[in-house]
Design an enzyme around this catalytic site. Structure first.
Site, mmCIF file in Angstrom:
data_model
loop_
_atom_site.group_PDB
_atom_site.id
_atom_site.type_symbol
_atom_site.label_atom_id
_atom_site.label_comp_id
_atom_site.label_asym_id
_atom_site.label_seq_id
_atom_site.Cartn_x
_atom_site.Cartn_y
_atom_site.Cartn_z
ATOM 1 N N VAL A 1 0.944 -1.362 0.022
ATOM 2 C CA VAL A 1 0.009 0.025 -0.088
ATOM 3 C C VAL A 1 0.935 1.355 -0.143
ATOM 4 O O VAL A 1 0.732 2.564 -0.703
ATOM 5 C CB VAL A 1 -0.932 0.039 1.281
ATOM 6 N N LYS B 1 -13.830 -5.423 9.817
ATOM 7 C CA LYS B 1 -14.372 -4.431 8.749
ATOM 8 C C LYS B 1 -15.839 -4.222 9.189
ATOM 9 O O LYS B 1 -16.188 -3.044 9.260
ATOM 10 C CB LYS B 1 -14.231 -4.777 7.351
HETATM 11 N N1 HSE Z 1 -6.848 -9.498 2.598
HETATM 12 C C1 HSE Z 1 -7.715 -8.650 2.250
HETATM 13 C C2 HSE Z 1 -8.718 -9.045 1.564
HETATM 14 C C3 HSE Z 1 -7.034 -7.165 1.943
HETATM 15 O O1 HSE Z 1 -8.566 -9.876 0.757
HETATM 16 O O2 HSE Z 1 -10.073 -8.403 1.035
HETATM 17 C C4 HSE Z 1 -7.779 -5.977 1.992
HETATM 18 O O3 HSE Z 1 -8.121 -5.691 3.175
#
Ligand code: HSE
Length: 412
Positions: A12, A200
């Site tokens: 990133v 999330k």
């Molecule tokens: N490992 C996460 C995904 C990356 O596959 O969505 C983004 O947070």
């Protein structure tokens, strides 16, 4: 001119650097300021890379430089990211991060510090990669009472389930491909066990209700138990299987869950394939809104990070209020949540097993396997998780039933 520092030159971080170079003119125009990187913090050196002349190895160089107004944290993980971010905010530097572990655990606290300092803590890239979802929840949907958020929030598992469904492959095969393509880590547990999606949905729900939801309290089930045999039934039923992160808010309280769910093609999330993410938000005034795009990857994630940098530049000495307090909200026990389940069983006596299912579950929605004579599946009526689990335990005790092969939540 506003000087910024980037913490971490990984996927990133290098994406943020690239986006800032590639779109410098339009970014400066959008911010109405020149935005320039002064430092990039990393343990490593990059002698072949233009970034090398900005590389520093000591965070204090950044912390003690008054010219740095914005710190971009893209290291990932809770420590040392938390310590660095906290120190930066306390020193009057706004922080932009893509770090969902950090935001899920300390989001409310860091927002409070930013507010006290009249600066900003922004984290659009922590959920849904490049998809705008934090800012819409925090700004565009504030006239609504949000009563449901359901998302495909993990690109890796969505890629794997899509590939299993489209190519008839088994879990281990697609995991290997996902690792070879760089989507899944060598240790894939954060993605495949659902932990990433759990953090999330905890972030989205916390913003939607303005209180702290502890991600540890969210029921989380990944995709590790999903087999080719399950997918064959899903295909046979002309349905789709997705790892859904869901949160619902009603008069009884709030519940949240991460788990695979079999959904019908009329559900817009069924169309979200490969590494794409999507988030369906339901508000009491707006109705349904859906956000779709690339939920992972270097440039999509960097796009959201840099957009936050632009916002931080536009609000250098003014806090953008985010209603997420440290006050904890306990979510409802999953046992009381109503659900329908797809249940696969093997039997010793087919007719008796069908009758046992009908008697116990009161359903005649039975699906016979095209590939195996010794099993079938059925779809339960909508009942609480606890009632369904109690009935499953009773079913296992029937001598005509050999084994419950899998249970998957079902939204027909
Ligand atoms: N490992 C996460 C995904 C990356 O596959 O969505 C983004 O947070």
């Amino acid at each position: 001119m506003v000087k910024i520092a980037i913490l971490g030159y990984g996927t990133v971080g290098s994406g943020v650097w690239e986006v800032l170079q590639k779109n410098q003119t339009s970014i400066d125009r959008n911010a109405d300021e020149q935005i320039r990187v002064k430092y990039v913090l990393d343990l490593r050196d990059f002698p072949e890379d233009e970034v090398q002349k900005y590389i520093v190895h000591d965070f204090d160089t950044i912390l003690n430089d008054d010219e740095i107004k914005i710190v971009v944290e893209v290291m990932g993980g809770v420590e040392p990211a938390y310590t660095f971010v906290k120190k930066a905010l306390l020193n009057g530097k706004s922080v932009v991060t893509s770090n969902k572990e950090l935001v899920a655990k300390y989001g409310a606290k860091l927002l409070k510090t930013a507010k006290e300092k009249n600066i900003n803590f922004l984290f659009e890239a922590s959920v849904g990669g490049g998809i705008p979802i934090i800012r819409p929840l925090n700004q565009s949907l504030t006239a609504d009472e949000i009563y449901e958020i359901t998302g495909i929030l993990n690109g890796t598992t969505n890629y794997m389930l899509t590939k299993m469904s489209k190519e008839g492959l088994d879990y281990d095969e697609v995991l290997k491909t996902a690792q070879d393509k760089g989507y899944a880590e060598r240790n894939p547990s954060a993605d495949v066990e659902g932990f990433d999606a759990c953090r999330k949905i905890a972030i989205l729900l916390s913003i939607a209700i303005g209180k702290q939801i502890d991600y540890e309290s969210i029921y989380t089930e990944g995709i590790t138990n999903i087999t080719k045999a399950d997918i064959d039934y899903v295909t046979q039923m002309s349905m789709s299987i997705k790892l859904l992160a869901s949160a619902k808010i009603d008069n009884n309280g709030v519940w949240a869950r991460v788990s695979p769910v079999i959904i019908g093609y009329e559900n817009p999330l069924s169309m979200v394939n490969d590494v794409f993410n999507a988030i369906l938000v339901k508000g009491n005034v707006i109705g349904d809104v859906m956000f779709y795009g690339k939920g992972a990857g270097k440039l999509p994630t960097a796009s959201a990070v840099v957009a936050d940098v632009v916002d931080a530049v536009k609000h250098l000495n003014r806090n953008i209020m985010t209603a997420w307090s440290s006050e904890k909200l306990d979510i409802l026990d999953i046992d009381g949540v109503e659900v329908s389940k797809f249940i696969r069983i093997s039997y010793t006596d087919k007719e008796k097993a069908i009758n046992a299912v009908k008697n116990l579950f009161g359903t005649d929605k039975i699906v016979f396997s095209k590939n195996n004579d010794y099993e079938f599946a059925f779809i339960t009526n909508v009942e609480t998780e606890k009632i369904i689990n109690d009935k499953i335990n009773q079913l296992i005790n029937e001598t005509c039933v050999s084994e419950v092969l899998n249970t998957i939540r079902f939204e027909g």
